[in-house]
Enzyme design. Sequence first.
Site, PDB file in Angstrom:
ATOM      1  N   HIS A   9      11.631  39.099 -26.516  1.00 22.40           N
ATOM      2  CA  HIS A   9      12.902  38.732 -25.893  1.00 22.40           C
ATOM      3  C   HIS A   9      14.069  39.050 -26.818  1.00 22.40           C
ATOM      4  O   HIS A   9      13.916  39.157 -28.044  1.00 22.40           O
ATOM      5  CB  HIS A   9      12.906  37.250 -25.516  1.00 22.40           C
ATOM      6  CG  HIS A   9      12.809  36.321 -26.699  1.00 22.40           C
ATOM      7  ND1 HIS A   9      13.890  36.033 -27.517  1.00 22.40           N
ATOM      8  CD2 HIS A   9      11.764  35.620 -27.200  1.00 22.40           C
ATOM      9  CE1 HIS A   9      13.513  35.192 -28.465  1.00 22.40           C
ATOM     10  NE2 HIS A   9      12.228  34.928 -28.300  1.00 22.40           N
ATOM     11  N   GLU A  78       5.514  31.037 -25.991  1.00 21.05           N
ATOM     12  CA  GLU A  78       5.485  30.963 -27.449  1.00 21.05           C
ATOM     13  C   GLU A  78       4.634  29.779 -27.915  1.00 21.05           C
ATOM     14  O   GLU A  78       4.288  28.883 -27.121  1.00 21.05           O
ATOM     15  CB  GLU A  78       6.921  30.854 -27.975  1.00 21.05           C
ATOM     16  CG  GLU A  78       7.076  30.817 -29.497  1.00 21.05           C
ATOM     17  CD  GLU A  78       6.501  32.034 -30.219  1.00 21.05           C
ATOM     18  OE1 GLU A  78       5.253  32.161 -30.262  1.00 21.05           O
ATOM     19  OE2 GLU A  78       7.292  32.829 -30.763  1.00 21.05           O
TER      20      GLU A  78
END
Length: 201
Positions: A9, A78
């Site tokens: 990202h 994550e």
Amino acid sequence: MTRLLLIRHAEPDEDARGRCYGRLDVGLSPTGLASAERLAESLRRVDVDAVYVSPRLRAVQTAAALGATRIVDDRLRELDFGQLEGRTYDEIERAQPEFFRRWMETPTLVRFPGGESYAELRERVVAAVSDIVAANTDRTVALVSHGGVIRAALAVALGLPDDRAFALDVGYARISLVDWFDETPVIRLVNGVSADVPVDL
């Protein structure tokens, strides 16, 4: 063959910096939003058949402009920092100096209280990548996720021991490329930019 574009990202909102924000749903900064747009524009020359994305907002925002069908896969989230989510590194060091020391010295060996260990992250990432590869023969797919996830995927593909995963540089909005021939990965790019990505399979 399946071609995987592993994309981290773009830059997160400033409030997240210096903090543990694995599970927190942090969005992109203005700089991050702009770099996600540039990334998407530069990848238009690549025929991406599908985009698999972490459910976290920062990954979803990065993937939004890519154009292909997006599939949210929770296994691409994550690392979960558990009770440490949202706390700054300085706060953790002051409050839990022994845990902080072990974390900094052996990051793949600690388990975060109420959260995950690196081994648990690696296990779900390996399962996700295996399923994605199996479902996408002769296709190019993007996997938009996080630094820890991409390091784990690359380390496994390279046959690295866990403690070498953090030797891999994975920058914001950067691309790594792995071609999978059945169950054999060939790493063609690590931490690159879109101009480095071949157009054709």
